[in-house]
Design an enzyme around this catalytic site. Structure first.
Site, PDB file in Angstrom:
ATOM      1  N   LYS A  99       0.812  -1.222   0.000  1.00 13.64           N
ATOM      2  CA  LYS A  99       0.000   0.000   0.000  1.00 13.64           C
ATOM      3  C   LYS A  99       0.844   1.269   0.000  1.00 13.64           C
ATOM      4  O   LYS A  99       0.448   2.293  -0.568  1.00 13.64           O
ATOM      5  CB  LYS A  99      -0.926   0.005   1.214  1.00 13.64           C
ATOM      6  CG  LYS A  99      -2.014  -1.059   1.150  1.00 13.64           C
ATOM      7  CD  LYS A  99      -3.042  -0.724   0.087  1.00 13.64           C
ATOM      8  CE  LYS A  99      -4.191  -1.710   0.060  1.00 13.64           C
ATOM      9  NZ  LYS A  99      -5.045  -1.507  -1.129  1.00 13.64           N
ATOM     10  N   GLU A 121      -9.861   5.859   3.188  1.00 16.99           N
ATOM     11  CA  GLU A 121     -10.674   4.757   3.682  1.00 16.99           C
ATOM     12  C   GLU A 121      -9.733   3.584   3.934  1.00 16.99           C
ATOM     13  O   GLU A 121      -8.661   3.509   3.338  1.00 16.99           O
ATOM     14  CB  GLU A 121     -11.714   4.360   2.631  1.00 16.99           C
ATOM     15  CG  GLU A 121     -11.206   3.443   1.498  1.00 16.99           C
ATOM     16  CD  GLU A 121     -10.172   4.072   0.582  1.00 16.99           C
ATOM     17  OE1 GLU A 121     -10.114   5.317   0.520  1.00 16.99           O
ATOM     18  OE2 GLU A 121      -9.408   3.332  -0.068  1.00 16.99           O
ATOM     19  N   SER A 388       1.458  -9.667  -1.110  1.00  6.02           N
ATOM     20  CA  SER A 388       1.197  -8.230  -1.009  1.00  6.02           C
ATOM     21  C   SER A 388       1.338  -7.674   0.396  1.00  6.02           C
ATOM     22  O   SER A 388       1.563  -6.484   0.573  1.00  6.02           O
ATOM     23  CB  SER A 388      -0.203  -7.920  -1.545  1.00  6.02           C
ATOM     24  OG  SER A 388      -1.166  -8.715  -0.883  1.00  6.02           O
TER      25      SER A 388
END
Lengths: 406, 281
Positions: A99, A121, A388
């Protein structure tokens, strides 16, 4: 179509209005239109500017810790006895997931655009943490929206965000998960549109977000291309990544779209099973609709009301999916499959046991599918999984499922 | 796929849509301003909704904006969010909303504008929706998450069916946006008085009169102002500047406060009557 040509058109999308075929676009209230147009102009201007590129590169190296390793999971490959499995270690990024590749990019933009406040969010909390992190570093005011259901699942991440100086706003409307957090973040943005930068965490939302987030995440695929060539002297046979909104998957896939021989699989969350109706597999089990600014595959009822979703992984628990994935699905370039909660947990345990790597529950979906796939392939094949994120945040969820009290 | 907002015909023979235009013309003659009232269809149920709409008209409303409930009302504040939830819980669908309009039409000629989000319309099918809406007696559409850039297909269907597609102009709209929006709009322009979601606010934005004058440079269409107008005094103040005033959340609050009470419809009527008197006085 020649192998190399297959998909040449894909890398040119979206068109000027943000459409990937019929998907994407800007389905937002008029109040936000000037803001997304301003963002698009700023992004187009800065992304090619030398100082922006240099600064982004510096941060990715010095702050995020890139390049992340491409690790040959020899023991896992042996246990399965099929293709050779490689893990792209995005879990080793600062803050523990891919991220931050995106939040660093968007924060650099926010600073250049003179915005003093960022909002985001979050579902699993990884994007919230990655946003709070860059906000702390650049001295920006930060508010995070998170569904109360997810707050329950991801308590450690809430404390991390607060520690980083962010305010975490619980969202208790609708299903109290990621989609509701996004509704609330959009409400904040429309109210505070003049000074606020909305850092969207995935390749969804109105144009230019799907394109911009993809570009920032494509560093994953670019590194993998270089690394696998160095390691095995050729491109891989398969790329496998989990898909909620789909940012880590697009980040891995995009630099390979023109390589017709490289097959790609996006793995969605089948929850309790596609037929149970309790899942979050928008492509495998949804239909075309419009939500949060783009036309996409959507989990909805026949009247166009968005359905509640379910996945053991908060980060995949979302009824829509990035518009580019919808296009890649329809065109047949990428295959989309779904993996159940149970299969994901099994993969979560196996990777932990065989390799000493605890994957995030999201990434465990990719691991689960890749394990099945690798077993059906010969030993000369190469499968790359995008790992990830790391699984530390999922201890409570996993322990609960396994019936362990911690 | 029309991506540039051009009009795409749907082949439905259009009839003249005049109820909205007539209403403004009549008001102009008499020197009055339009009171546009918003309620969510199916809140708390369809039968009550029908009574509420007829009462709105009797109490002095000139037009009704009928909210089509959506599971994810991103542009709405808590009051209308709750109304949407109640309406969905009572089983409201777009099809039933059209049936409600048809029922109301037997007793009323008040202009009705459907106000909602794009996905339920998209699922219904644009061409079929425009045709069914017109047949039911709908006069206009306002789709909050459909800016002109994405509205080409629906605009074509609405034009063919003879429905006005009403657009929003906001405090963030620059000259380019105003030019684009006013070139596509019909019926009236809905000016949002503050950036933000729907809901009552204690103070009116000071920028409203100047903004209205700016919009008037681009269009001869009537301009109605909404978002955050909740009292008779606020309504009368805004009515001095605009051609119409939209009140929504304040009416929903009256519904919310009287759920389950026999006096619900009457209370709504009383409140709307006070708005009317405020604007006329």
């Amino acid at each position: 179509m020649g192998e190399r040509d297959k998909g040449t058109g894909f890398s040119r999308l979206p068109d000027r209005n943000g459409h990937f075929g019929i998907y994407g676009g800007r389905y937002i209230s008029e109040t936000l239109m000037p803001a997304v147009l301003e963002l698009e102009r700023a992004y187009k201007r800065f992304k090619n500017e030398r100082s922006f590129k240099e600064e982004l590169k510096w941060y990715l190296r010095e702050y995020v810790g890139r390049p992340t390793p491409l690790y040959f999971a020899g023991r896992l490959s042996d246990k399965i006895g099929g293709a050779r499995i490689y893990l792209k270690r995005e879990d080793l990024c600062h803050t523990g997931a891919h991220k931050i590749n995106n939040t660093i990019g968007q924060a650099l933009l926010a600073v250049r655009m003179g915005k003093k406040r960022v909002i985001a969010e979050t579902g699993a909390g990884q994007h919230g943490v990655a946003t709070a992190t860059v906000a702390a570093h650049f001295g920006l005011e930060c508010e995070i929206y998170m569904g109360t259901e997810d707050m329950e699942r991801q308590k450690p991440n809430i404390f991390r965000m607060k520690l980083l100086g962010a305010r975490v706003n619980p969202v208790s409307s609708g299903s109290c998960t990621l989609k509701d957090a996004m509704n609330e973040a959009l409400r904040d943005w429309v109210t505070n549109v003049f000074g606020t930068f909305y850092i969207i965490g995935t390749v969804a939302g109105p144009h230019p977000y799907p394109m911009m987030v993809r570009d920032f995440q494509s560093v994953i695929g670019r590194e993998v291309r270089r690394q696998i060539r160095e390691m095995v002297g050729r491109l891989p046979d398969y790329l496998v990544a989990c898909v909620g909104g789909g940012s880590n998957a697009v980040g891995l896939f995009h630099p390979f779209l023109r390589d017709g021989k490289v097959k790609m699989v996006g793995v969605e969350a089948a929850g309790l099973g596609l037929r149970s109706g309790r899942h979050a597999a928008s492509i495998c089990g949804g239909s075309v609709g419009v939500l949060h600014g783009s036309k996409t595959y959507l989990l909805q009822d026949r009247y166009g009301q968005v359905k509640d979703t379910h996945s053991i992984s908060a980060g995949l628990d979302y009824p829509g999916v990035g518009p580019e994935h919808c296009y890649l699905h329809d065109s047949g370039r990428v295959e989309y499959r779904a993996v159940t909660d149970k299969e994901a947990i099994d993969a979560f345990s196996k990777l932990s046991l065989y390799e000493g790597i605890i994957p995030a529950m999201e990434s465990s979906h990719a691991v689960a599918y890749a394990m099945k796939l690798a077993g059906s392939l010969s030993k000369d094949k190469v499968v790359i999984i995008n790992l990830s994120g790391r699984g530390d945040k999922d201890m409570n969820t996993a322990a609960k499922v396994m019936g362990v009290k911690i | 796929m029309a991506s540039n907002g051009s009009n795409v015909g749907c082949g439905v023979a259009g009839k003249a849509h005049v109820r909205i235009e007539d209403a403004f013309a009549r008001l102009k003659e008499g020197g009055g301003k339009a009171l546009v009232t918003f309620v969510t269809a199916g809140d708390p149920d369809m039968e009550t909704s029908r009574e509420i709409i007829l009462t709105l008209e009797r109490a002095g409303a000139d037009m009704v904006e009928l909210g089509v409930p959506f599971s994810d009302p991103m542009a709405d504040g808590p009051t209308i969010q709750a109304a949407s939830e109640r309406a969905l819980k009572s089983g409201t669908t777009l099809k039933k909303v059209l049936r409600l309009v048809g029922d109301v039409r037997r007793d009323s000629r008040i202009p009705i504008i459907l106000f909602g989000y794009y996905n339920p319309i998209f699922r219904y099918g644009l061409e079929r929706f425009a045709r069914d809406a017109k047949l039911a007696g709908v006069d206009g559409l306002l789709v909050v998450d459909l800016p002109p850039e994405e509205a080409g297909e629906l605009k074509g269907c609405a034009d063919d069916a003879g429905l006005d597609l009403i657009y929003l102009v906001t405090p963030t709209s620059d000259e380019n946006r105003m030019r684009l929006i006013t070139s596509r709009a019909s019926g009236f322009i809905y000016y949002i008085s503050v950036p933000g979601v729907t809901g009552a606010r204690s103070k009116l934005a000071g920028s409203i009169p100047a903004s209205i004058e700016k919009v008037r440079r681009y269009t001869d269409l009537p301009i109605c102002v909404g978002f955050g107008i909740s009292t008779p005094l606020q309504a009368s103040t805004v009515a001095k500047w605009a051609d119409g005033v939209v009140v929504g959340s304040a009416i929903i609050k009256v519904i919310e406060a009287n759920l389950g009470s026999n006096g619900l419809v009457k209370k709504v009527g009383n409140f709307v009557g006070s708005l009317r008197r405020g604007m006329d006085g």
